[in-house]
Design an enzyme around this catalytic site. Structure first.
Site: not given
Lengths: 575, 575
Positions: B144, B228, B252
């Site tokens: 990420k 996310s 997330s």
């Protein structure tokens, strides 16, 4: 501080804070069995500075002396095997605790009838099953007055908390609630018989409040027992308890351990259960307070910490990590042979007073003589104590003293001048969320920088490992003269970093012949000058014990105790 | 959201945010080797909803399909034994990752030349030493875009962060700093080749920003990949990565795992290293974000989590607890035989939409059929999700959006409408320290109440043990329709409690024939109505996977993965 004994009564229903404090003070005294009290008149502190040893023995039977001068580890060796009865052991400590309170003002609450009933039921259990209910079977354990116990007040030194649950007079929890550590100790067989004095707010290196007054050091009643777990320090130092638990957010387990010549452990957060304890500024999450044991030997300190961890507190306290007691970590230390110590001789803010330097030097020489290596501890500028002090100060004052002002305001009592917090009349400005976030980031980055520096020492030690532990003084001066304790950074740096730290007596005591005040120094600050000129007086502090602090990394409780044992043995061999 | 492609340029030196975003967007695209791209024109999402499987295969060689459709655990079985070369494996995933970005917009940064050099050096190491450098030897791992990697930007979706270190254009750390997890993964042999898209602020259940636009779901490009950690979800779902790491402060990791039909783990705080990652609202310490793995199988999820823990991150990250990987805990679960699950069918706020109910029911029936017990999960009122929501909302908004307003303000870009934060034009009032303290106390008391309730279930289960894990939906609706993701509490309750939680696909997919919208309901709130009427549309979400969440207590990562395996096997056997 002289205890206020005026009996002014307001004309309304509510007594004045002085009156409320007096009533509570007298109730504490009235709870002490008459037959256990030293006949009056008591000697003044000047007449009888040291009330341990021979002075205390004259009021005790040989059997009581034998019991109370056995350490906690020695006691459970007898109470878990049926050799000594829990009732006899408990009675002996109750007797000595009563004397301690007369001489030192160290108790807030007593629970002697319940304790004796518990002890009797433990004896009955042993008689029936021929085995103990846990590793602390029959061991009296004292607790700092932040622990809630059923049937007892928790005042934490606030007059306004008398007769309430943390200031709430209508709470159904009042006298009806127990902290997790209390539950765990009971489960392991401990006999809980008293709660000990703290400075209101907990933010002081002395112990003083308007209920019991200023708490004295049993080795020298002219000086302080330390704080904030000072009642523990005084009581255990007098051998009115074989061991107990304090809390430490800036040194509050270690300072009383140091001032009373005891062993104490400040574990990292999340190792021992804090759940359900009263606190100051509860919810301040930047630097958390930790519960830790204080006792007369390292074996006893370990016994207490291990018994609580073995009780698996992670099922009761959501902030305790599931880390069982790892005695194999201690074994690994013992097998390691040569250790490397980093010695911090000066934190860059306040140099050590002469007796404290002597104590630290004694520890350094002792471990060297035992074959260990000692290197100078010089962390980078970003890890300097002055930065850590800013982090600690902001953490403790972020609410503008809102919490402690409210607590004092319940009764109208004024803050004591001994506090490390400068309490204003009305709350000062509070830190907003973004400033607290920035503080949290600063703290974490400092932890990371300190960690990386510590790891980097592997490159320079002769073992190829990073330094195993630090040796530092816990305080630049000996047991505090009243209202002369302004500086905690020799302990607080470990709180900012969440490091494990233990206190070990060095055998050194303040000696006016060896420890003269140093004149003509270039002081780096008014604070340093004040500490050398006001916080140190070899005549007043004569005989006060000097200890050393052993600091390990985060969550290294087993290693730090094992290393402390090595330091302790080296010191005993060298002296 | 349609990607803005206007090329307006301001007359000054600084380009407009639209221009800066366009330049970065084109640079990302330009970094993809031409030979790996799907020939244009690409089909529209309507023309080709599902781009996995047969659609993707037409652009890949048989060998590339073989490699990229092997799970991470299967890959390391071959790369750590020399059967497959790291270079070949890396190339195959680079190819598929390029296709993924073309079709889904899931990449923020690529590092293909470095990755291939790393892979080549791993191959050389193996050739020379005949052994791998670590358990992840030769495994491509995606990250990420909160992870800092040397040589790459970290934009975290903010246009104003392009070409800076977390918004600071003059920082010496720019492209010259690595997060601890990056270091640990490299040490274990992983090949790091790309960083994946996030919604700016990270506070969204969709992934969207002004650089790459709205990130699509590979199984159905009309719907969201989640957020996310949505770039991870999309990329791994497309098999452009065998596994990677996201972060989870409210769901997330789990939401993208769920929306893409993957396995994911949200560990408790302090287990995997977060040190040195970029973040939103860094320093907000009430609810902390946690790093966790996402992968195509549970074995791969465990491989990634265990490899990082085995790397002993507690020497690099001051907030990681020294808890080694405890596979014996997983073994204990496997030996336990009958497990007891608590099923949460309705959180009291938003009932589940029909396909999600079907998925949860499938899991319940499957574990029952496998001999396990399922009880209704009904915690007391003080533990209700509406209370936990208040705690989460206050935690995330305590700074009045100061941090995210500043980050958006660097470029002048507006906040996207998809965010769960309602970002004002100027920062709103901040919570002061005393209110944050009260919030922290409330959170801790809720954790304690939930813990005590969970422990109390031992009195009612047939095993005499507390419930072993919870089964819940991760989200009341399937993979989100754009701008229709308003509610995270089915995942966020575990963040408030700091519980371990994993996602397991059920095999159920949205089927318009089975999953009609429910009319004539008595909705408990506008939110519940909106979710059933706007966030759920069986025609649009057709084929979207349905998963179940397995929730364990704090720091029970090994147990939760082992229990998830049992759930997974039961579901596979039942289907």
């Amino acid at each position: 501080m002289t205890i206020t004994t005026t009996t002014t009564k307001t004309n309304g229903a509510k007594p004045s804070w002085e009156e409320a404090a007096r009533v509570k003070r007298e109730a504490i005294f009235a709870s002490l069995p008459r037959e256990y009290l030293i006949p009056e008149p008591l000697p003044s502190p000047e007449e009888q500075r040291d009330v341990t040893g021979a002075y205390a023995h004259q009021f005790l039977t040989q059997r009581e002396i034998e019991i109370t001068e056995t350490d906690a580890a020695g006691i459970v060796a007898k109470t878990t095997t049926g050799e000594w009865s829990a009732v006899e052991v408990t009675k002996a400590f109750i007797h000595r605790a009563c004397m301690a309170h007369q001489l030192l003002n160290c108790l807030h609450e007593t629970d002697f009838p319940s304790a004796l009933a518990t002890a009797a039921s433990l004896d009955a259990h042993f008689a029936e099953h021929k085995k103990p209910i846990g590793p602390l079977h029959g061991l009296p354990v004292s607790l700092k007055d932040q622990c809630h116990m059923k049937g007892l007040d928790t005042t934490m030194g606030y007059v306004g908390w008398i007769g309430t649950h943390e200031g709430d007079a209508s709470s159904p929890l009042y006298r009806n609630f127990e902290s997790v550590i209390v539950t765990e100790l009971r489960r392991q067989g401990a006999v809980l018989y008293c709660k000990t004095a703290v400075p209101a707010t907990l933010m002081a290196g002395e112990t003083v409040n308007h209920i019991v007054g200023w708490v004295r050091n049993p080795k020298n009643r002219l000086v302080s027992c330390g704080g904030s777990s000072g009642g523990e320090g005084a009581l255990i130092g007098f051998k009115g308890s074989p061991g107990g638990f304090g809390t430490d957010i800036g040194g509050s387990v270690r300072i009383p351990s140091a001032f009373n010549g005891l062993y104490g452990l400040r574990p990292s957060n999340g190792r021992l259960p804090y759940e359900g304890m009263a606190n100051s500024m509860d919810g301040q999450n930047t630097i958390l307070s930790a519960v830790g044991p204080i006792a007369g030997t390292l074996a006893s300190t370990r016994l207490l910490a291990k018994a609580v961890v073995d009780s698996e507190p992670w099922w009761e306290d959501p902030l305790v990590h599931e880390i069982p007691w790892r005695e194999q970590e201690a074994d690994a230390v013992r097998r390691q042979g040569k250790l490397v110590f980093g010695v911090l001789r000066d934190d860059g803010m306040v140099r050590l007073t002469p007796p404290i330097r002597r104590g630290l030097e004694a520890a350094v020489e002792a471990v060297k003589k035992a074959g260990h290596e000692v290197v100078e501890w010089e962390p980078p500028a970003e890890c300097a104590h002055k930065h850590l002090l800013e982090i600690a100060t902001q953490s403790w004052s972020m609410d503008g003293c809102d919490d402690v002002i409210k607590a004092f305001g319940l009764s109208g009592e004024p803050p004591m001048p001994h506090l490390l917090l400068d309490v204003p009349a009305t709350p000062g400005p509070e830190l907003p969320a973004s400033a607290i976030a920035a503080l949290n980031v600063r703290k974490r980055r400092t932890q990371k920088a300190y960690m990386d520096f510590w790891s980097s020492t592997a490159k320079t030690t002769s073992t190829g490992r990073p330094v195993d532990a630090l040796l530092t003084a816990p305080c630049p001066h000996p047991a505090a003269i009243e209202n002369q304790f302004p500086f905690t950074m020799y302990t607080t740096f470990a709180n900012v970093l969440d490091y494990t730290a233990a206190i070990v007596p060095t055998g050194v005591v303040v000696d006016p012949a060896l420890d003269a005040r140093e004149g003509g120094m270039q002081w780096r600050s008014d604070l340093e000058q004040r500490i050398h000129e006001k916080s140190f007086d070899p005549e007043i502090q004569k005989g006060a014990p000097v200890t050393v602090q052993v600091v390990g990394r985060r969550l290294q409780e087993e290693r730090v105790l094992a290393i402390s044992e090595i330091v302790d043995e080296a010191l005993k061999k060298a002296s």
